[in-house]
Scaffold this active site. Structure first.
Site, mmCIF file in Angstrom:
data_model
loop_
_atom_site.group_PDB
_atom_site.id
_atom_site.type_symbol
_atom_site.label_atom_id
_atom_site.label_comp_id
_atom_site.label_asym_id
_atom_site.label_seq_id
_atom_site.Cartn_x
_atom_site.Cartn_y
_atom_site.Cartn_z
ATOM 1 C CB ALA A 1 -4.614 12.718 6.804
ATOM 2 C CG HIS B 1 -1.816 1.156 0.958
ATOM 3 N ND1 HIS B 1 -3.087 1.289 1.229
ATOM 4 C CD2 HIS B 1 -1.727 2.625 0.510
ATOM 5 C CE1 HIS B 1 -3.800 2.221 1.308
ATOM 6 N NE2 HIS B 1 -2.544 2.608 1.484
ATOM 7 C CG ASP C 1 -1.597 4.858 3.793
ATOM 8 O OD1 ASP C 1 -2.095 4.860 2.550
ATOM 9 O OD2 ASP C 1 -2.521 5.071 4.310
ATOM 10 C CG ASN D 1 -5.369 8.202 -3.415
ATOM 11 O OD1 ASN D 1 -4.200 7.972 -3.575
ATOM 12 N ND2 ASN D 1 -4.987 8.993 -2.202
ATOM 13 C CG HIS E 1 -0.317 7.405 -1.116
ATOM 14 N ND1 HIS E 1 -1.829 7.324 -1.482
ATOM 15 C CD2 HIS E 1 -1.018 5.803 0.649
ATOM 16 C CE1 HIS E 1 -2.521 6.268 -0.869
ATOM 17 N NE2 HIS E 1 -2.352 6.561 0.275
ATOM 18 C CG HIS F 1 -5.079 1.764 5.430
ATOM 19 N ND1 HIS F 1 -6.879 2.181 5.722
ATOM 20 C CD2 HIS F 1 -5.293 2.576 4.168
ATOM 21 C CE1 HIS F 1 -7.045 2.449 4.995
ATOM 22 N NE2 HIS F 1 -6.092 3.534 4.247
ATOM 23 N NE ARG G 1 0.486 12.292 -1.591
ATOM 24 C CZ ARG G 1 -0.180 11.118 -0.665
ATOM 25 N NH1 ARG G 1 -1.071 10.848 -1.350
ATOM 26 N NH2 ARG G 1 0.265 11.594 0.261
ATOM 27 C CG HIS H 1 0.815 15.436 2.211
ATOM 28 N ND1 HIS H 1 -0.075 15.540 1.393
ATOM 29 C CD2 HIS H 1 0.479 14.464 3.142
ATOM 30 C CE1 HIS H 1 -0.856 14.700 1.736
ATOM 31 N NE2 HIS H 1 -0.865 13.860 2.461
ATOM 32 C CE LYS I 1 -7.952 1.813 -0.913
ATOM 33 N NZ LYS I 1 -6.568 2.648 -0.723
ATOM 34 C CG HIS J 1 -9.485 4.862 2.687
ATOM 35 N ND1 HIS J 1 -8.174 4.892 2.891
ATOM 36 C CD2 HIS J 1 -10.531 4.641 4.160
ATOM 37 C CE1 HIS J 1 -8.413 6.095 4.352
ATOM 38 N NE2 HIS J 1 -9.726 5.910 4.786
HETATM 39 ZN ZN LIG Z 1 -3.395 4.912 1.058
#
Ligand SMILES: [Zn+2]
Length: 333
Positions: free
Chosen positions: A256, A12, A240, A40, A14, A168, A16, A244, A95, A134
Site C-alpha cells: 500500500a 506527512h 503520505d 514506521n 515516508h 491523511h 524509508r 515501494h 505518530k 493514523h
Molecule cells: Zn503514511
C-alpha cells in the site's frame, strides 16, 4: 502562467531507510522546504538515538538540497514524561498507529483505553507535542476511518489541550469532526483529492493507486476538496508519499502506498487552478497553515512553477510515481 510557492511543506512523508531513502529523498528535498518524517521503520523510531541517527541518514541522503526533516517518534503508551522532555526539542510530533493497520505498524496501539494512554498523552499535552494519528479501526476497509472518528472524539475530549492531527483523512466524517473539536486538525494527501475507489478498482486494477487508507467515495473526495481548496486553517498538506519498489507494487499482494513526492506541487497547482481556487489558498494549504499549526519556522525556499507540460518519468530509481508516463500541466522550473 506561473506561480511561486514559499517554503512548501509536506506534513506527512515516508522517506524509508537504506537504499530506498538514498533513491528517493531528493524527490522531496528538491521541491519542498521541509517535511514531517514518519517513523514506521523496522524497528520503528522510538528513542532519542533513533531520531538523531535517522535524521542524520536523511541529511546524508539529501546531500546539498535545502530541506529540513521534521522528525516524529513512534507512539508507545510506555513513554514517560521524563523521556518526552528529553526528546521534545528533537521532534515535531509523535505518530500513533493502531496495531497492524499499515506498513510496519505491528508495534502500535491496540485498544484505546484512555486510562492506559493518559500518562503519556497528558505529558505530551503539557509539553505541547502534537499527536499525529493514523485513524483507522480494524473494521471493514471502507468503514475503518469513519469508525475511528469516535476514537478521535474520545481522545479530543479527554485531552482538550492536546493537538491531535488526523492524518491523511479520506472521509466526509473526518472533515466534519474538524469543526466539532477545537483541538482536532488534519492533513490531506494529493491522491485523496484526486481519486476514488473507482480509480483504483473500478476498472482494471491500478496497483500504483492502492494505498491505506483506501480511496473512498465521490462525496468523500468532494468534502476533502472543499476544505483543501479554501485552505481551512486546521488543514495542511501531507502527501503520505510512500515509495515501494516497482516489483512490490506490481505483485500478487500489492504493497500500500502512492508515490507522489516528485509531482505533488505541480499537480496541486493544476488542481487549484482547474477548481477556480486562488494560489494564495494553495500557499496556505502547502505551508502557512502548517507553520501555524505545528509552530514551524521553515527554511526559506521559493519554488517556481510554470504552466508548461511535464512528462512524468516512468520511474524514479525503480519507484513508479503517480502519473508515470503521463503529461501534467505544470513544471517546476
Ligand atoms: Zn503514511
Amino acid at each position: 502562467m506561473s506561480l511561486t510557492l514559499h517554503s512548501p511543506l509536506d506534513m506527512h512523508l515516508h522517506l524509508r531507510d537504506g537504499d530506498m531513502l538514498k533513491n528517493i529523498a531528493k524527490c522531496s528535498a528538491s521541491s519542498f522546504s521541509g517535511g514531517l518524517i514518519m517513523p514506521n521503520l523496522v524497528p520503528p523510531v522510538s528513542s532519542k538515538e533513533d531520531i538523531l541517527a535517522y535524521k542524520s541518514r536523511i541529511k546524508e541522503a539529501i546531500g546539498d538540497e535545502e530541506f529540513e526533516p521534521y522528525m516524529t517518534l513512534f507512539f508507545k503508551p510506555s513513554y514517560t514524561r521524563e523521556f518526552l522532555e528529553s526528546i521534545k526539542d528533537e521532534v515535531v510530533g509523535i505518530k500513533l498507529y493502531p496495531a497492524g493497520i499499515t506498513t510496519n505498524s505491528e508495534g502500535g496501539v491496540s485498544g484505546f483505553d484512555i486510562d492506559e494512554l493518559s500518562p503519556t498523552l497528558t505529558a505530551m499535552s503539557e509539553l505541547n507535542i502534537p499527536l499525529c494519528v493514523h485513524g483507522e479501526t480494524n473494521g471493514f476497509v471502507m468503514d475503518r476511518e469513519a469508525e475511528f472518528v469516535s476514537i478521535y472524539e474520545k481522545l479530543a475530549s479527554a485531552f482538550p489541550k492536546l493537538k491531535i492531527i488526523m492524518e491523511h483523512i479520506t472521509t466526509k466524517q473526518s472533515v466534519e469532526a474538524l469543526d466539532r473539536f477545537e483541538n482536532l486538525y488534519a492533513t490531506i494527501t494529493l491522491h485523496h483529492l484526486l481519486i476514488t475507489l473507482d480509480d483504483v478498482a473500478g476498472g482494471m486494477l491500478k496497483p500504483h493507486l492502492f494505498c491505506k487508507p483506501i480511496a473512498k467515495r465521490p462525496e468523500d473526495r468532494e468534502a476533502l476538496l472543499k476544505v483543501a481548496l479554501k485552505a481551512h486553517p486546521k488543514v495542511s498538506f501531507g502527501s503520505d508519499s510512500a515509495p515501494h519498489p516497482k516489483e512490490a507494487k506490481e505483485a500478487c499482494g500489492c504493497a500500500a502506498g502512492v508515490f507522489t513526492a516528485p509531482i505533488a506541487l505541480q499537480v496541486l497547482a493544476e488542481l487549484f487552478e482547474t477548481n477556480g481556487a486562488t494560489f494564495d489558498k494553495l500557499q496556505d494549504f502547502v505551508s502557512n497553515n502548517a507553520q501555524k499549526i505545528y509552530g514551524l519556522k521553515p527554511l526559506e525556499k521559493s519554488i517556481l512553477l510554470e504552466k508548461k507540460p511535464f512528462l512524468v518519468p516512468n520511474d524514479y530509481n525503480g519507484v513508479v510515481p503517480m502519473y508515470s508516463g503521463e503529461t501534467i500541466a505544470y513544471s517546476i522550473v
